[in-house]
Design a protein around this motif. Structure first.
Motif, PDB file in Angstrom:
ATOM      1  N   VAL A 182      -7.884  20.373 -10.623  1.00 16.80           N
ATOM      2  CA  VAL A 182      -8.173  18.847 -10.352  1.00 16.80           C
ATOM      3  C   VAL A 182      -9.586  18.584 -10.050  1.00 16.80           C
ATOM      4  N   ASP A 183     -10.351  17.802 -11.010  1.00 20.98           N
ATOM      5  CA  ASP A 183     -11.672  17.558 -10.611  1.00 20.98           C
ATOM      6  C   ASP A 183     -11.687  16.340  -9.842  1.00 20.98           C
ATOM      7  N   LEU A 184     -10.821  15.572  -9.827  1.00 19.65           N
ATOM      8  CA  LEU A 184     -11.106  14.125  -9.304  1.00 19.65           C
ATOM      9  C   LEU A 184      -9.474  13.436  -9.298  1.00 19.65           C
ATOM     10  N   VAL A 185      -9.612  12.874  -7.910  1.00 20.42           N
ATOM     11  CA  VAL A 185      -8.212  11.874  -7.817  1.00 20.42           C
ATOM     12  C   VAL A 185      -8.542  10.581  -7.623  1.00 20.42           C
ATOM     13  N   LEU A 186      -7.539   9.659  -8.322  1.00 18.84           N
ATOM     14  CA  LEU A 186      -7.472   8.333  -8.361  1.00 18.84           C
ATOM     15  C   LEU A 186      -6.256   7.843  -7.334  1.00 18.84           C
ATOM     16  N   ILE A 187      -6.447   7.396  -6.149  1.00 18.59           N
ATOM     17  CA  ILE A 187      -5.308   7.172  -5.235  1.00 18.59           C
ATOM     18  C   ILE A 187      -5.195   5.628  -4.866  1.00 18.59           C
ATOM     19  N   THR A 196      -6.977  -0.036  -5.299  1.00 23.19           N
ATOM     20  CA  THR A 196      -5.847  -0.901  -4.738  1.00 23.19           C
ATOM     21  C   THR A 196      -6.260  -2.313  -5.087  1.00 23.19           C
ATOM     22  N   SER A 197      -5.112  -3.229  -4.724  1.00 22.17           N
ATOM     23  CA  SER A 197      -5.147  -4.354  -4.717  1.00 22.17           C
ATOM     24  C   SER A 197      -5.503  -4.788  -3.447  1.00 22.17           C
ATOM     25  N   ASN A 198      -5.708  -4.279  -2.201  1.00 18.59           N
ATOM     26  CA  ASN A 198      -6.214  -4.820  -1.042  1.00 18.59           C
ATOM     27  C   ASN A 198      -7.527  -4.490  -1.041  1.00 18.59           C
ATOM     28  N   SER A 199      -8.213  -5.708  -0.794  1.00 17.37           N
ATOM     29  CA  SER A 199      -9.860  -5.696  -0.236  1.00 17.37           C
ATOM     30  C   SER A 199     -10.163  -6.375   0.886  1.00 17.37           C
ATOM     31  N   ASP A 200      -9.219  -6.417   1.661  1.00 10.74           N
ATOM     32  CA  ASP A 200      -9.465  -7.194   3.174  1.00 10.74           C
ATOM     33  C   ASP A 200     -10.124  -6.096   3.942  1.00 10.74           C
ATOM     34  N   ARG A 201     -10.895  -6.829   4.892  1.00 17.41           N
ATOM     35  CA  ARG A 201     -11.682  -6.129   5.972  1.00 17.41           C
ATOM     36  C   ARG A 201     -10.856  -4.920   6.401  1.00 17.41           C
ATOM     37  N   ALA A 202      -9.576  -5.055   7.138  1.00 20.16           N
ATOM     38  CA  ALA A 202      -8.813  -4.024   7.767  1.00 20.16           C
ATOM     39  C   ALA A 202      -8.555  -2.545   6.763  1.00 20.16           C
ATOM     40  N   THR A 203      -8.192  -2.902   5.541  1.00 14.58           N
ATOM     41  CA  THR A 203      -7.953  -1.896   4.554  1.00 14.58           C
ATOM     42  C   THR A 203      -9.145  -1.127   4.417  1.00 14.58           C
ATOM     43  N   VAL A 204     -10.274  -1.923   4.002  1.00  9.10           N
ATOM     44  CA  VAL A 204     -11.458  -1.200   3.839  1.00  9.10           C
ATOM     45  C   VAL A 204     -12.010  -0.496   4.913  1.00  9.10           C
ATOM     46  N   GLU A 205     -11.898  -1.161   6.142  1.00  7.42           N
ATOM     47  CA  GLU A 205     -12.591  -0.172   7.102  1.00  7.42           C
ATOM     48  C   GLU A 205     -11.622   1.139   7.531  1.00  7.42           C
ATOM     49  N   ASN A 206     -10.199   1.033   7.329  1.00  7.92           N
ATOM     50  CA  ASN A 206      -9.310   2.138   7.334  1.00  7.92           C
ATOM     51  C   ASN A 206      -9.764   3.101   6.269  1.00  7.92           C
ATOM     52  N   THR A 235     -12.822   5.326   6.840  1.00  8.68           N
ATOM     53  CA  THR A 235     -12.677   6.488   7.783  1.00  8.68           C
ATOM     54  C   THR A 235     -12.508   8.038   7.088  1.00  8.68           C
ATOM     55  N   VAL A 236     -12.195   8.103   6.035  1.00 12.43           N
ATOM     56  CA  VAL A 236     -11.934   9.125   5.215  1.00 12.43           C
ATOM     57  C   VAL A 236     -12.949   9.573   4.274  1.00 12.43           C
ATOM     58  N   LYS A 237     -13.903   8.669   3.978  1.00 13.23           N
ATOM     59  CA  LYS A 237     -15.082   8.704   3.319  1.00 13.23           C
ATOM     60  C   LYS A 237     -14.528   8.845   1.685  1.00 13.23           C
ATOM     61  N   PRO A 238     -14.086   7.991   1.113  1.00 11.43           N
ATOM     62  CA  PRO A 238     -13.730   8.216  -0.228  1.00 11.43           C
ATOM     63  C   PRO A 238     -14.945   7.961  -1.119  1.00 11.43           C
ATOM     64  N   ASN A 239     -15.133   8.592  -2.306  1.00 11.34           N
ATOM     65  CA  ASN A 239     -16.067   8.571  -3.170  1.00 11.34           C
ATOM     66  C   ASN A 239     -16.206   7.229  -4.057  1.00 11.34           C
ATOM     67  N   GLY A 240     -15.065   6.549  -4.027  1.00 12.56           N
ATOM     68  CA  GLY A 240     -15.466   5.162  -4.507  1.00 12.56           C
ATOM     69  C   GLY A 240     -14.149   4.411  -4.069  1.00 12.56           C
ATOM     70  N   TYR A 241     -14.355   2.962  -4.440  1.00  7.99           N
ATOM     71  CA  TYR A 241     -13.001   2.027  -4.010  1.00  7.99           C
ATOM     72  C   TYR A 241     -13.098   1.029  -5.135  1.00  7.99           C
ATOM     73  N   LEU A 242     -12.027   1.026  -5.750  1.00  6.54           N
ATOM     74  CA  LEU A 242     -11.904   0.084  -7.091  1.00  6.54           C
ATOM     75  C   LEU A 242     -10.553  -0.796  -6.638  1.00  6.54           C
ATOM     76  N   VAL A 243     -11.039  -2.036  -6.922  1.00  2.00           N
ATOM     77  CA  VAL A 243      -9.947  -3.024  -6.644  1.00  2.00           C
ATOM     78  C   VAL A 243      -9.496  -3.332  -8.013  1.00  2.00           C
TER      79      VAL A 243
END
Length: 253
Positions: free
Chosen positions: A52-57, A86-96, A99-107
Motif C-alpha cells: 500500500v502506498d497511501l491510505v484514504l481513511i 470525513t464529513s466532520n470539519s468541526d474544531r474538536a474533530t480537526v484537533e483530534n 494528533t496523529v499528523k495525517p498527510n491530508g484532510y479532505l472534507v
C-alpha cells in the motif's frame, strides 16, 4: 514493456456508496485500488498482506476503533502517508485528527479534482520529507542522479527503488496520460509522474519538441508527416499548427 507501478491506494470508508464512488474516481485518474474496506480490522489485515502506498481513511468507521485509531496504527507500524476523508470539519474533530499528523484532510463532499490534488500533495510532501530525513547529502546526490549533468546522453527513470537509464536517442515520443507520462522508447514503455512541461526541460532542446499539448517528440524519429499528424514507428501522433509550421520550415531550410 516496462511499466512503473501506479500508486496503490487503500480506501477505508464505511459508506459503501461513497467508497465505490471514490474508487471509480481514483481508477479513472490512474491510481490502483488495493482494496476497499469498511472497518479498522480489515484495513489492518490489508496493510499486513499487501503493498500500500497511501491510505484514504474515514474518521468514523463501522467499528469500535476509529479512523484516528487506524492513523495511529499506521504511524507506529508503517512508513506510508494517509489522508483523512470525513464529513466532520468541526474544531474538536480537526484537533483530534491533528494528533496523529495525517498527510491530508479532505472534507466530504468533494470533487475528483479535490481528491487528486490532496493525494498528489500528500505524496509529494511525504516523499520530500523522507528524502530530507536521510540527510542533505543523500538528498542532493539523489537529485544529481536525476539531472542531465551526470550523463549527458541519458536520463534516469525511477521504477520503485531502481533508476533505469534511458538513452535520449532511444526515446521516440512522450505522451501525457492523466497523472503519468508514457515515455516510449524503441522497445519499451516507462511510466513517470511529471508534468509534460517539466519533463521537456530535462531533454535536449535540439531534439525534443512539444508537438502537441499532450505529446513531446524526438524529431530524429519522425518517419512521415501530413497536415494533422506525424508518424513515429507506425504510430500517428497529433501535432499543433505551430509544430507543423516548424517542421515544414526545418525541412525546407
Amino acid at each position: 514493456m516496462i511499466l512503473e507501478q501506479p500508486i496503490k491506494i487503500l480506501i477505508v470508508e464505511d459508506n459503501v456508496i461513497i467508497a465505490d464512488d471514490m474508487q471509480s474516481m481514483l481508477e479513472e485518474i490512474g491510481y490502483e485500488i488495493v482494496d476497499n474496506v469498511i472497518v479498522y480490522e480489515q484495513a489492518e489485515e490489508v496493510l499486513k498482506t499487501k503493498q500500500v502506498d497511501l491510505v484514504l481513511i474515514d474518521i468514523i468507521l463501522a467499528s469500535d476503533k476509529t479512523g484516528i485509531d487506524l492513523g495511529k496504527h499506521i504511524r507506529t507500524n508503517y512508513n506510508i502517508p494517509f489522508i483523512f476523508v470525513t464529513s466532520n470539519s468541526d474544531r474538536a474533530t480537526v484537533e483530534n485528527a491533528k494528533t496523529v499528523k495525517p498527510n491530508g484532510y479532505l472534507v466530504k463532499p468533494f470533487e475528483q479534482q479535490d481528491l487528486y490534488t490532496s493525494i498528489e500533495i500528500a505524496l509529494s510532501n511525504f516523499n520530500y520529507s523522507e528524502k530530507g530525513s536521510k540527510g542533505g547529502n543523500v538528498y542532493e546526490e539523489e537529485e544529481k542522479v536525476m539531472s542531465n549533468s551526470v550523463l549527458k546522453d541519458s536520463i534516469f527513470v525511477k521504477k520503485q527503488h531502481l533508476y533505469y537509464r534511458i538513452q535520449f536517442e532511444d526515446i521516440q515520443f512522450i505522451k501525457a496520460d492523466n497523472v503519468y507520462l508514457e515515455v516510449n522508447t524503441i522497445d519499451k514503455k516507462f511510466l513517470v509522474r511529471s508534468p509534460l512541461k517539466d519533463y521537456l526541460g530535462k531533454l535536449p532542446s535540439k531534439k525534443f519538441y512539444r508537438a502537441h499539448k499532450s505529446y513531446i517528440v524526438n524529431v530524429d524519429h519522425i518517419d512521415a508527416i501530413n497536415s494533422k499528424d506525424i508518424m513515429i514507428n507506425n504510430r500517428l501522433i497529433p501535432i499543433s499548427k505551430e509544430f507543423k509550421e516548424f517542421i515544414i520550415s526545418a525541412m525546407n531550410s
